[in-house]
Design an enzyme around this catalytic site. Structure first.
Site, PDB file in Angstrom:
ATOM      1  N   TYR A 124       0.818  -1.213   0.000  1.00 55.68           N
ATOM      2  CA  TYR A 124       0.000   0.000   0.000  1.00 55.68           C
ATOM      3  C   TYR A 124       0.853   1.265   0.000  1.00 55.68           C
ATOM      4  CZ  TYR A 124      -4.133  -2.759   1.081  1.00 55.68           C
ATOM      5  OH  TYR A 124      -5.166  -3.655   1.036  1.00 55.68           O
ATOM      6  N   LYS A 171       4.516 -14.664   5.282  1.00 54.84           N
ATOM      7  CA  LYS A 171       4.788 -15.595   4.175  1.00 54.84           C
ATOM      8  C   LYS A 171       6.307 -15.600   3.971  1.00 54.84           C
ATOM      9  CE  LYS A 171       3.173 -18.116   0.676  1.00 54.84           C
ATOM     10  NZ  LYS A 171       2.355 -19.319   0.802  1.00 54.84           N
ATOM     11  N   ASP A 204      -1.472 -18.402   4.336  1.00 51.41           N
ATOM     12  CA  ASP A 204      -2.439 -19.329   3.724  1.00 51.41           C
ATOM     13  C   ASP A 204      -2.959 -20.328   4.758  1.00 51.41           C
ATOM     14  OD1 ASP A 204       0.326 -19.763   3.423  1.00 51.41           O
ATOM     15  OD2 ASP A 204       0.041 -21.425   2.055  1.00 51.41           O
ATOM     16  N   ASP A 228      -5.754  -6.886   5.399  1.00 46.03           N
ATOM     17  CA  ASP A 228      -6.941  -6.447   4.670  1.00 46.03           C
ATOM     18  C   ASP A 228      -7.790  -7.659   4.284  1.00 46.03           C
ATOM     19  OD1 ASP A 228      -8.642  -4.769   3.210  1.00 46.03           O
ATOM     20  OD2 ASP A 228      -7.529  -5.126   1.360  1.00 46.03           O
TER      21      ASP A 228
END
Ligand code: ATP
Length: 335
Positions: A124, A171, A204, A228
């Site tokens: 972002y 991740k 995930d 988000d």
């Protein structure tokens, strides 16, 4: 003494849900002087800006704001008010509780997750470029300073709210440097908070766990984009966008907001569900030390749904915004 708080009703269903929220807070007995200012798409048409300077000044002065959903006129070069507020006031922590309400058939009874999302960087940061026609690049910016600050916030929050565990969502198996930096900062911060158990989970796997075992998850801390996506997943688990609250917190100001959009399809029809903004206001009351009023409203919302009180159409009912608000105000006043 009355609290002076900036109220930004917003666009679309904003004025309806803001009005309902004011009524519920009034019924709780808390004394608030509202400084009402508007921002967003409608304001932009008249003033040429979505966020007039006096709105920002009001939030800076009062340090607390309650904000309805705000639209950004598309394709006219206007910046999103939400993004501008976060940047100008350095509201670095986005806090999104995901809590099931009785009677709303959540996927898991007893779900009570709090997602703490870093609000200022990651993908972002706006660092995007076309390298050449057909090849675009977005830069994921992660700094140790922002990671440490958000992890500190999450552990402090956990301690303050009597939570047991903070899980960092990452991740780092793929993004070894950027997400690796988050992990490194998280581990250092965790050492300073021995009363809270630190835990690590890949994003995930977290999505899977939220769908399979949401009621086993406690506080999550994560980067902007993962936060988000997981926040909306969380909203879907407990009854949708009409229910879940949110807050943007900085060192010198805090903005409490409904996380849903302006819902133009139902705006002005007395059909909007104001619960999300009411629950955001409950977070605000806790934040300003009005916990008794906050608890009265919280308990009334729970009792309302448990006992089958009137519901708005998004929750499968047929009540109008006004009917729902009337019923809730009655409960709050006698709680
Ligand atoms: P925006 O462009 O402002 O994001 P949107 O319509 O694309 O608006 P939302 O406003 O989040 O996105 O709405 C998605 C759907 O959820 C719509 O059908 C809307 O009516 C519904 N919805 C969102 N918030 C509420 C609410 N508080 N009460 C009832 N329905 C809602």
């Amino acid at each position: 003494m009355a609290h002076t708080i900036t109220l930004i009703p917003g666009d679309g269903i904003g004025p309806e849900v803001a009005d309902a929220t004011r009524r519920v807070l009034e019924a709780s007995g808390v004394a608030i002087d509202w400084e009402v200012h508007n921002a967003g798409a409608e304001v932009a048409e008249k003033r040429g800006t979505t966020l007039p300077e006096e709105v920002l000044e009001s939030v800076r002065r009062n340090t607390i704001a309650l904000k309805g959903p705000i639209g950004t006129p598309i394709g006219k070069g206007f910046k999103s008010v939400n993004v501008t507020l976060r940047q100008k006031l350095d509201l670095y922590a986005n806090v999104r509780p995901v809590k099931s309400l009785p009677g709303l058939e959540p996927r898991f009874e007893g779900t009570d997750i709090v997602i703490v999302r870093e609000n200022t960087e990651d993908l972002y940061a706006g660092l995007e470029l076309m390298i050449m026609p057909g090849i675009a690049q977005s830069i994921k910016l992660i700094t140790a300073q922002a990671c440490t600050r958000i992890c500190e916030y999450a552990f402090d929050y956990a301690e303050r709210m009597g939570r047991k565990r903070v899980t960092v969502i990452h991740k780092a198996n793929i993004m070894k440097l950027s997400d690796g930096l988050l992990l490194e900062c998280f581990r250092k911060v965790a050492q300073r908070h021995p009363r809270v158990e630190p835990h690590e989970m890949i994003v995930d796997a977290c999505a899977l766990q939220m769908v399979k075992n949401a009621n086993k998850i406690d506080v999550l801390v994560t980067e902007n984009l993962y936060g988000d996506i997981l926040s909306d997943l969380g909203a879907g688990l407990v009854g949708g966008l009409g229910i879940v609250p949110g807050a943007n917190i900085g060192e010198s100001a805090a903005v409490f907001e409904a996380v849903h959009g302006t819902a133009p399809d139902i705006a002005g029809k007395d059909l909007a569900n104001p619960t999300a903004l009411i629950q955001s206001a409950v977070m605000m009351l806790h934040h300003i030390g009005e916990s008794r009023a906050a608890e009265r409203i919280e308990a009334s919302i729970i009792a309302h749904f448990r006992e089958g009180g009137p519901r708005t159409p998004d929750l499968g009912g047929s009540a109008s915004t006004r009917e729902y608000t009337d019923a809730l105000c009655k409960r709050v006043a006698s709680a």
